[in-house]
Structure formats: C-alpha cells, structure tokens
Design an enzyme around this catalytic site. Structure first.
Site, short mmCIF file in Angstrom:
data_model
loop_
_atom_site.label_atom_id
_atom_site.label_comp_id
_atom_site.label_asym_id
_atom_site.label_seq_id
_atom_site.Cartn_x
_atom_site.Cartn_y
_atom_site.Cartn_z
N LYS A 13 0.84 -1.21 0.00
CA LYS A 13 0.00 0.00 0.00
C LYS A 13 0.87 1.26 0.00
O LYS A 13 0.68 2.16 -0.80
CB LYS A 13 -0.93 0.02 1.23
CG LYS A 13 -1.76 -1.22 1.41
CD LYS A 13 -2.63 -1.16 2.66
CE LYS A 13 -1.90 -1.14 3.98
NZ LYS A 13 -1.19 -2.39 4.34
N ARG A 88 -9.96 0.47 8.62
CA ARG A 88 -9.46 -0.84 8.98
C ARG A 88 -10.50 -1.67 9.73
O ARG A 88 -10.25 -2.81 10.08
CB ARG A 88 -8.27 -0.65 9.93
CG ARG A 88 -6.96 -1.08 9.40
CD ARG A 88 -5.97 -0.83 10.54
NE ARG A 88 -4.70 -1.42 10.28
CZ ARG A 88 -3.73 -0.83 9.58
NH1 ARG A 88 -3.92 0.32 9.02
NH2 ARG A 88 -2.58 -1.43 9.45
N ARG A 127 12.09 -4.70 5.30
CA ARG A 127 11.74 -3.30 5.00
C ARG A 127 12.60 -2.30 5.77
O ARG A 127 12.89 -2.48 6.94
CB ARG A 127 10.26 -3.04 5.34
CG ARG A 127 9.91 -1.55 5.24
CD ARG A 127 8.45 -1.29 5.19
NE ARG A 127 7.74 -1.87 6.31
CZ ARG A 127 6.42 -1.90 6.39
NH1 ARG A 127 5.69 -1.40 5.42
NH2 ARG A 127 5.85 -2.42 7.45
N ARG A 160 11.13 -0.41 11.27
CA ARG A 160 10.00 -0.12 12.16
C ARG A 160 10.00 -1.07 13.34
O ARG A 160 10.32 -2.25 13.18
CB ARG A 160 8.68 -0.25 11.38
CG ARG A 160 8.26 1.05 10.73
CD ARG A 160 7.13 0.87 9.74
NE ARG A 160 5.97 0.16 10.24
CZ ARG A 160 4.85 -0.01 9.54
NH1 ARG A 160 4.75 0.51 8.31
NH2 ARG A 160 3.84 -0.68 10.04
N ARG A 171 -0.45 -8.61 13.70
CA ARG A 171 -1.02 -7.65 12.73
C ARG A 171 -1.84 -8.40 11.69
O ARG A 171 -2.90 -7.94 11.26
CB ARG A 171 0.10 -6.84 12.06
CG ARG A 171 0.72 -5.81 13.01
CD ARG A 171 2.12 -5.40 12.61
NE ARG A 171 2.20 -4.68 11.35
CZ ARG A 171 3.32 -4.51 10.65
NH1 ARG A 171 4.46 -5.01 11.09
NH2 ARG A 171 3.30 -3.83 9.53
P1 AP5 Z 1 4.88 -1.44 1.92
O1 AP5 Z 1 4.39 -0.79 0.68
O2 AP5 Z 1 5.64 -0.61 2.88
O3 AP5 Z 1 3.68 -2.22 2.65
P2 AP5 Z 1 2.33 -1.70 3.29
O4 AP5 Z 1 1.20 -2.36 2.61
O5 AP5 Z 1 2.31 -0.21 3.34
O6 AP5 Z 1 2.45 -2.38 4.72
P3 AP5 Z 1 2.44 -1.78 6.20
O7 AP5 Z 1 3.22 -2.74 7.04
O8 AP5 Z 1 2.84 -0.35 6.23
O9 AP5 Z 1 0.92 -1.91 6.54
P4 AP5 Z 1 0.27 -1.97 7.91
O10 AP5 Z 1 -1.14 -1.84 7.53
O11 AP5 Z 1 0.61 -3.14 8.72
O12 AP5 Z 1 0.93 -0.74 8.72
P5 AP5 Z 1 0.47 0.74 8.97
O13 AP5 Z 1 1.66 1.59 8.96
O14 AP5 Z 1 -0.68 1.08 8.10
O15 AP5 Z 1 5.77 -2.70 1.47
C1 AP5 Z 1 6.38 -3.56 2.44
C2 AP5 Z 1 7.78 -3.97 1.96
O16 AP5 Z 1 7.67 -4.74 0.76
C3 AP5 Z 1 8.67 -2.78 1.61
O17 AP5 Z 1 9.97 -3.08 1.99
C4 AP5 Z 1 8.55 -2.66 0.09
O18 AP5 Z 1 9.73 -2.12 -0.47
C5 AP5 Z 1 8.34 -4.11 -0.33
N1 AP5 Z 1 7.44 -4.24 -1.49
C6 AP5 Z 1 6.33 -3.48 -1.77
N2 AP5 Z 1 5.74 -3.89 -2.92
C7 AP5 Z 1 6.50 -4.94 -3.36
C8 AP5 Z 1 6.40 -5.81 -4.50
N3 AP5 Z 1 5.40 -5.69 -5.40
N4 AP5 Z 1 7.34 -6.78 -4.65
C9 AP5 Z 1 8.34 -6.92 -3.74
N5 AP5 Z 1 8.49 -6.13 -2.64
C10 AP5 Z 1 7.58 -5.16 -2.45
O19 AP5 Z 1 -0.11 0.63 10.44
C11 AP5 Z 1 0.75 0.37 11.54
C12 AP5 Z 1 -0.06 0.23 12.81
O20 AP5 Z 1 -0.74 1.47 13.10
C13 AP5 Z 1 -1.17 -0.81 12.81
O21 AP5 Z 1 -0.68 -2.09 13.13
C14 AP5 Z 1 -2.13 -0.26 13.87
O22 AP5 Z 1 -1.66 -0.55 15.17
C15 AP5 Z 1 -2.03 1.24 13.67
N6 AP5 Z 1 -3.05 1.74 12.72
C16 AP5 Z 1 -2.82 2.33 11.50
N7 AP5 Z 1 -3.98 2.67 10.91
C17 AP5 Z 1 -4.96 2.31 11.77
C18 AP5 Z 1 -6.39 2.38 11.71
N8 AP5 Z 1 -7.04 2.89 10.66
N9 AP5 Z 1 -7.09 1.89 12.76
C19 AP5 Z 1 -6.48 1.39 13.85
N10 AP5 Z 1 -5.14 1.28 13.97
C20 AP5 Z 1 -4.38 1.74 12.93
ZN ZN Z 2 2.34 1.20 4.93
#
Ligand code: AP5
Ligand code: ZN
Length: 216
Positions: A13, A88, A127, A160, A171
């Site tokens: 994402k 979410r 990552r 992270r 997660r």
């Molecule tokens: P990347 O693009 O960074 O992945 P992502 O989908 O953004 O994954 P996240 O881990 O950021 O999602 P998340 O939902 O767990 O965390 P968030 O920060 O939102 O890609 C990952 C890796 O793969 C990178 O190294 C990239 O280079 C590589 N990659 C990407 N595409 C690729 C491909 N096609 N091929 C190969 N490699 C690839 O949330 C964190 C925390 O915040 C949550 O756990 C929760 O506690 C809290 N939180 C956030 N939003 C909410 C909400 N709305 N409600 C409640 N709690 C929330």
């Molecule tokens: Zn992300």
C-alpha cells in the site's frame, strides 16, 4: 478521484500510494505514517498509540476517525485522496461514508491488495523506512542507493519497531478479523477491485491505472 487501499501488512500500500498520488495529483493519507509522526512528536496520542502498535493491535476507532477527518478537510485533499491503512474496521468505513456524505462526496475505488500471508514475512522483515517522508525500501527487493540512507534526503533509514515476525503474526490476525469484513462492506457497494499484490511493484502500478481507466 477518491481511493481506498486495503491490504495486509507488507502488501505494498505504502509503495503504490506515492506513485498514484503523483500521477493523479491526489493527497496520500497513511494513518500508520500519521501515528508514527505523532510518536516522534511525543504527543499523548502518539504515546498511547505506540504501545498498541508495538503489540500489533488497533488504535481505537474514534481516534482514527478524527485523525482522518482533520486531514481530509485540508485544501490538499479537496481534489481527491488516497487512504492507506484506513478504514481498517467496518465502524471506520461507516464513519468515513457518513463524513463524505455530508459533503456530497463518495469513494470511487477500493483496491484490495490480495497476497498470501506466507509472502509477507520476507517483505516485512526486510523493509527499511525513511520516517519523515514515509518512503520505504527493501534490503533485497528495493535497496537504497547508499546502504541505510534515504535516496532523496540522505537521512538515515530505520527498521520499524513493529516489523518483526512476532508482531507481524498479530497484525495479520487483526487484518483477518477486523479488516477483511471491510472488503465485503465495499464489495456490497460495487466499488471493490482485487489486485494480485504478489506481483512486481510495476505490475501492480499498471494494474491500478488500468482499473482507474476502465471506469472513467
Ligand atoms: P509497503 O508498501 O511498505 O507495505 P504496506 O502495505 O504499506 O504495509 P504496512 O506494514 O505499512 O501496513 P500496515 O497496515 O501493517 O501498517 P500501517 O503503517 O498502516 O511494502 C512492504 C515492503 O515490501 C517494503 O519493503 C517494500 O519495499 C516491499 N514491497 C512493496 N511492494 C512490493 C512488491 N510488489 N514486490 C516486492 N516487494 C515489495 O499501520 C501500523 C499500525 O498502526 C497498525 O498495526 C495499527 O496498530 C495502527 N493503525 C494504522 N492505521 C490504523 C487504523 N485505521 N485503525 C487502527 N489502527 C491503525
Ligand atoms: Zn504502509
């Protein structure tokens, strides 16, 4: 154009959002990035969120909804937006609809980043992120030009604190329990498109553009 990206941790994402954002002049709102900024700033919200995030749990709906509302109301987001990491839960999705309804706006596309859980461990543990911009790299798949340094600013990259196998399991469990139902919510509204997020980043970007074009 108003777009929501939904997918498990590591599905891409945060990698795709900046690409679509530049191409379509949208704002990119990542609730994860916002929470990490609050942690860095040492706010009360940040302090409470850190404990939850490091355990792989979800920050309460009301905190997230008001965070999104504040940001959606800014001038940068009036033309359109990409939501990454929100909604979410079904409650968050309902509140978002209500918020947009009041402005006579609606979501055009919800993209389901579908990928098998087994592929996510390598993506998450490899990552590296630049905290200030939210840019992410990968030790194997997208290494920075200089080891552990952001290509654009030259600032250090970090891992992270929730990017380890143990927290990833939690997660993922939360994604399956709380966020999968959000996909059904949008499927019922007829605005859900599924993308094979296991493919290369380029393939995924092209797929997204094709989806936008097909419904213009
Ligand atoms: P990347 O693009 O960074 O992945 P992502 O989908 O953004 O994954 P996240 O881990 O950021 O999602 P998340 O939902 O767990 O965390 P968030 O920060 O939102 O890609 C990952 C890796 O793969 C990178 O190294 C990239 O280079 C590589 N990659 C990407 N595409 C690729 C491909 N096609 N091929 C190969 N490699 C690839 O949330 C964190 C925390 O915040 C949550 O756990 C929760 O506690 C809290 N939180 C956030 N939003 C909410 C909400 N709305 N409600 C409640 N709690 C929330
Ligand atoms: Zn992300």
């Amino acid at each position: 154009l108003r777009v929501v990206l939904i997918g498990p941790p590591g599905s891409g994402k945060g990698t795709q959002a900046p690409i679509i954002k530049d191409e379509y002049c949208l704002c990119h709102l990542s609730t994860g990035d916002m929470l990490r900024a609050a942690i860095e700033a040492g706010t009360d919200t940040g302090k409470a969120a850190k404990v939850i995030m490091d355990q792989g749990g979800l920050v309460p709906d009301d905190v997230m909804v008001s965070m999104i509302k504040e940001n959606l109301d800014t001038p940068q987001c009036q033309k359109g937006f990409i939501l990454d990491g929100f909604p979410r839960t079904v409650v968050q999705a309902q509140k978002l609809d209500k918020m947009l309804d009041e402005d006579n706006k609606k979501i055009n596309h919800v993209l389901d980043f579908a990928i098998d859980d087994s592929l996510l461990v390598r993506r998450i543990t490899g990552r590296l992120v630049h905290l200030a911009s939210g840019r992410s790299y990968h030790k194997e798949f997208f290494p920075p030009k200089v080891d552990m340094v952001d290509d654009v600013t030259g600032e250090p990259l970090i891992q992270r604190s929730d990017d380890n196998e143990e927290v990833l399991k939690k997660r993922l469990a939360s994604f399956h329990a709380n966020t999968k139902p959000v996909l059904s919510y949008y499927q019922n509204k007829g605005i859900l498109s599924t993308i094979d997020a296991s493919k290369s980043a380029n393939f995924v970007s092209n797929n997204i553009k094709a989806i936008f074009l097909s419904t213009l």
